[in-house]
Write a protein that holds these residues in place. Structure first.
Motif, mmCIF file in Angstrom:
data_model
loop_
_atom_site.group_PDB
_atom_site.id
_atom_site.type_symbol
_atom_site.label_atom_id
_atom_site.label_comp_id
_atom_site.label_asym_id
_atom_site.label_seq_id
_atom_site.Cartn_x
_atom_site.Cartn_y
_atom_site.Cartn_z
ATOM 1 N N GLU A 139 -30.513 83.389 124.188
ATOM 2 C CA GLU A 139 -31.151 82.798 123.008
ATOM 3 C C GLU A 139 -31.118 83.754 121.821
ATOM 4 O O GLU A 139 -30.902 83.338 120.679
ATOM 5 C CB GLU A 139 -32.601 82.423 123.340
ATOM 6 N N PRO A 197 -34.419 84.564 115.042
ATOM 7 C CA PRO A 197 -35.616 83.847 115.499
ATOM 8 C C PRO A 197 -36.509 83.479 114.313
ATOM 9 O O PRO A 197 -36.331 83.971 113.195
ATOM 10 C CB PRO A 197 -36.301 84.880 116.409
ATOM 11 N N GLU A 198 -37.453 82.595 114.568
ATOM 12 C CA GLU A 198 -38.425 82.248 113.536
ATOM 13 C C GLU A 198 -39.316 83.456 113.260
ATOM 14 O O GLU A 198 -39.825 84.099 114.177
ATOM 15 C CB GLU A 198 -39.274 81.064 113.991
ATOM 16 N N SER A 199 -39.488 83.757 111.989
ATOM 17 C CA SER A 199 -40.234 84.942 111.596
ATOM 18 C C SER A 199 -41.379 84.563 110.672
ATOM 19 O O SER A 199 -41.339 83.528 109.996
ATOM 20 C CB SER A 199 -39.312 85.959 110.888
ATOM 21 N N ALA A 200 -42.389 85.420 110.659
ATOM 22 C CA ALA A 200 -43.564 85.225 109.808
ATOM 23 C C ALA A 200 -44.176 86.592 109.542
ATOM 24 O O ALA A 200 -43.953 87.542 110.306
ATOM 25 C CB ALA A 200 -44.568 84.297 110.485
ATOM 26 N N ASN A 248 -40.920 87.885 114.569
ATOM 27 C CA ASN A 248 -41.420 86.951 115.572
ATOM 28 C C ASN A 248 -42.375 87.704 116.494
ATOM 29 O O ASN A 248 -41.963 88.630 117.202
ATOM 30 C CB ASN A 248 -40.247 86.364 116.367
ATOM 31 N N HIS A 271 -33.966 91.134 114.438
ATOM 32 C CA HIS A 271 -34.908 91.358 113.337
ATOM 33 C C HIS A 271 -34.323 92.264 112.257
ATOM 34 O O HIS A 271 -35.043 92.659 111.334
ATOM 35 C CB HIS A 271 -36.205 91.982 113.877
#
Length: 378
Positions: A204, A210-213, A251, A345
Motif C-alpha cells: 500500500e 497516504p492521506e496527511s493532516a 498520517n 512522507h
C-alpha cells in the motif's frame, strides 16, 4: 503495431549537411553573378586599331560563370554528401553504443555499462544517465528477487511448522499435549498473519502518498511508547523519553506504526541485561524547518555494511534467522516499513551504528509551515 520505416538519422543528417552546403554555395554564386550582372558593359578594344580584340564580352563571361558554377555545385554536392555521411556516422557512433546497451538491457543483461569515453557533451551525459538508470534497475531487480525469495520463505515457514505439528498429532493423538499444541499452532498462525499484514502494508505504501493532516509528532510517538512499554519491562530495557513539540504534516496511523517498529527494534536488539533506549522528538537542528524522531539503543557493535542493509525486507540484525530466547521473534519487515513510511512522507531515515554498540535511528520529516519553537512535553 510496427511503425513505418523512415529515413535513418544518419541519412537525414547527411541530407541536411548537403542541403546546407549546396544552399550556401548557391547563395555565394548568386552574389557573384548579380555583381557581375551590373558591371558596366564597356567595349574592349585594342590600343592598336590594326589588331583585332579577342576579349570576351560581359554576356560571354556570365555564360562561362554559369557553366563553371554548375560544375562547382555538382562537385560541392558530391563532397557534401560524402563528408556529411562520414561526419554523421562519427557523431552518431555514441548513440549506437547507447542503443546496443539498451538492447542488451531489454534482453535481461542489466550488468552491462556503456562507460562512454571522450569529451563531455550531450552524448556522454546521455550515456552516464543511462548507466545510472541501469544501475538502479539492477539494484531494484536484485532487491525484488531477494524480496520474493525471502517472502516465500517467511510465508512458507509457519505453514510448514503447522503441517509438521499436525502430522505428528495425527500420528499419535493419544500422546499429545493438546493445550500446548493449540498454543503453538496459534503462535505460528499469528506469525503468518503478521507477515502477510506487513507485506500488504508495504504494498500500500508503494502505491501513492497516504492521506496527511497536521499533527504533533510527539503524540503518535507517545502512543507507540505505551504499546512497547510492557515488552521493554519484560526484557529489562529502560526507556528514557524526551518528547518535545514537533509539529508536522503526515498520517498519524503510519507514523505511529513507524515509531512502534523503531522502538521494538531498539528493545529487541539490545543488551541481555541493563539495556537502555533513548527516545526523543523535536526540531531538527541539522535541517531547519524539519522535525525529527530519534531512537538510540544500546547493544552489540554493528558494522557499517550490516547497518546499510537493515532496511531491506526480511533482514534482521542477526541475519535472516531470528535468535532464540526470551526476545519475541520479529519478521524482518520492521525497518523496511519504517523506510517506506518515511519515503511516503517525503522524509529521511538515517541509521548509524554507535561506537559503543547499538544503533541510532533518526527519522526526519518536513515540519509544519508556521510552527513555533519546540516546547518541552514530557
Amino acid at each position: 503495431m510496427s511503425r513505418p520505416r523512415r529515413l535513418t538519422a544518419r541519412l537525414r543528417l547527411t541530407l541536411s549537411y548537403t542541403l546546407f552546403t549546396v544552399t550556401t554555395g548557391v547563395l555565394c554564386l548568386g552574389v557573384v553573378y548579380v555583381g557581375m550582372k551590373y558591371v558596366p558593359n564597356y567595349p574592349l578594344t585594342s590600343a592598336n586599331p590594326r589588331y583585332r580584340s579577342d576579349a570576351p564580352s560581359r554576356q560571354e563571361i556570365l555564360e562561362s560563370l554559369l557553366a563553371a558554377s554548375g560544375y562547382a555545385l555538382a562537385l560541392l554536392t558530391a563532397v557534401g554528401m560524402a563528408g556529411g555521411w562520414l561526419v554523421a556516422g562519427r557523431v552518431l557512433r555514441p548513440l549506437q553504443e547507447v542503443t546496443a546497451a539498451a538492447r542488451r538491457a531489454s534482453g535481461g543483461d542489466l550488468g552491462h555499462r556503456i562507460a562512454l569515453a571522450g569529451p563531455r557533451d550531450e552524448f556522454t551525459e546521455l550515456a552516464d544517465a543511462f548507466d545510472e538508470m541501469l544501475a538502479r534497475l539492477e539494484r531494484s531487480f536484485e532487491a525484488q528477487q531477494r524480496f520474493a525469495a525471502n517472502a516465500s520463505h517467511e510465508l512458507r515457514t509457519p505453514l510448514a511448522i503447522d503441517r509438521t505439528m499436525l502430522q505428528v498429532a495425527a500420528a499419535d493423538p493419544a500422546g499429545q499435549n493438546w493445550p500446548r499444541l493449540v498454543e503453538r499452532l496459534l503462535d505460528t498462525n499469528r506469525r503468518g498473519i503478521e507477515v502477510t499484514e506487513a507485506l500488504l502494508q508495504l504494498a500500500e505504501l508503494s502505491h501513492g502518498a497516504p492521506e496527511s493532516a497536521p499533527l504533533e509528532l510527539s503524540a503518535p510517538v507517545r502512543e507507540a511508547l505505551a504499546a512497547v512499554a510492557a515488552e521493554a519491562a519484560e526484557l529489562g530495557v529502560a526507556i528514557d523519553a524526551e518528547l518535545s513539540a514537533a509539529p508536522a504534516v503526515g498520517n498519524e496511523v503510519l507514523l505511529r506504526q513507524a515509531a512502534v517498529n523503531l522502538l521494538q527494534n531498539a528493545v529487541r536488539h539490545n543488551l541481555s541485561a541493563g539495556g537502555r533506549v533513548e527516545l526523543a522528538t523535536g526540531q531538527d537542528p541539522e535541517h531547519p524547518g524539519r522535525v525529527r524522531l530519534t531512537v538510540r539503543n544500546s547493544g552489540p557493535v554493528l558494522e557499517d555494511p550490516l547497518v546499510a542493509t537493515l532496511t531491506e525486507p526480511f533482514l534482521r540484525g542477526g541475519g535472516r534467522t531470528a535468535q532464540r530466547g526470551p526476545v519475541r521473534r520479529g519478521h524482518g519487515l520492521g525497518l523496511a516499513i519504517v523506510a517506506a513510511v518515511t519515503e511516503a512522507h517525503g522524509g529521511r531515515l538515517r541509521l548509524a551504528g554507535n561506537p559503543d554498540g547499538g544503533l541510532t535511528a533518526v527519522l526526519s520529516l518536513p515540519g509544519r509551515a508556521g510552527s513555533g519553537a519546540a516546547v518541552a512535553a514530557r
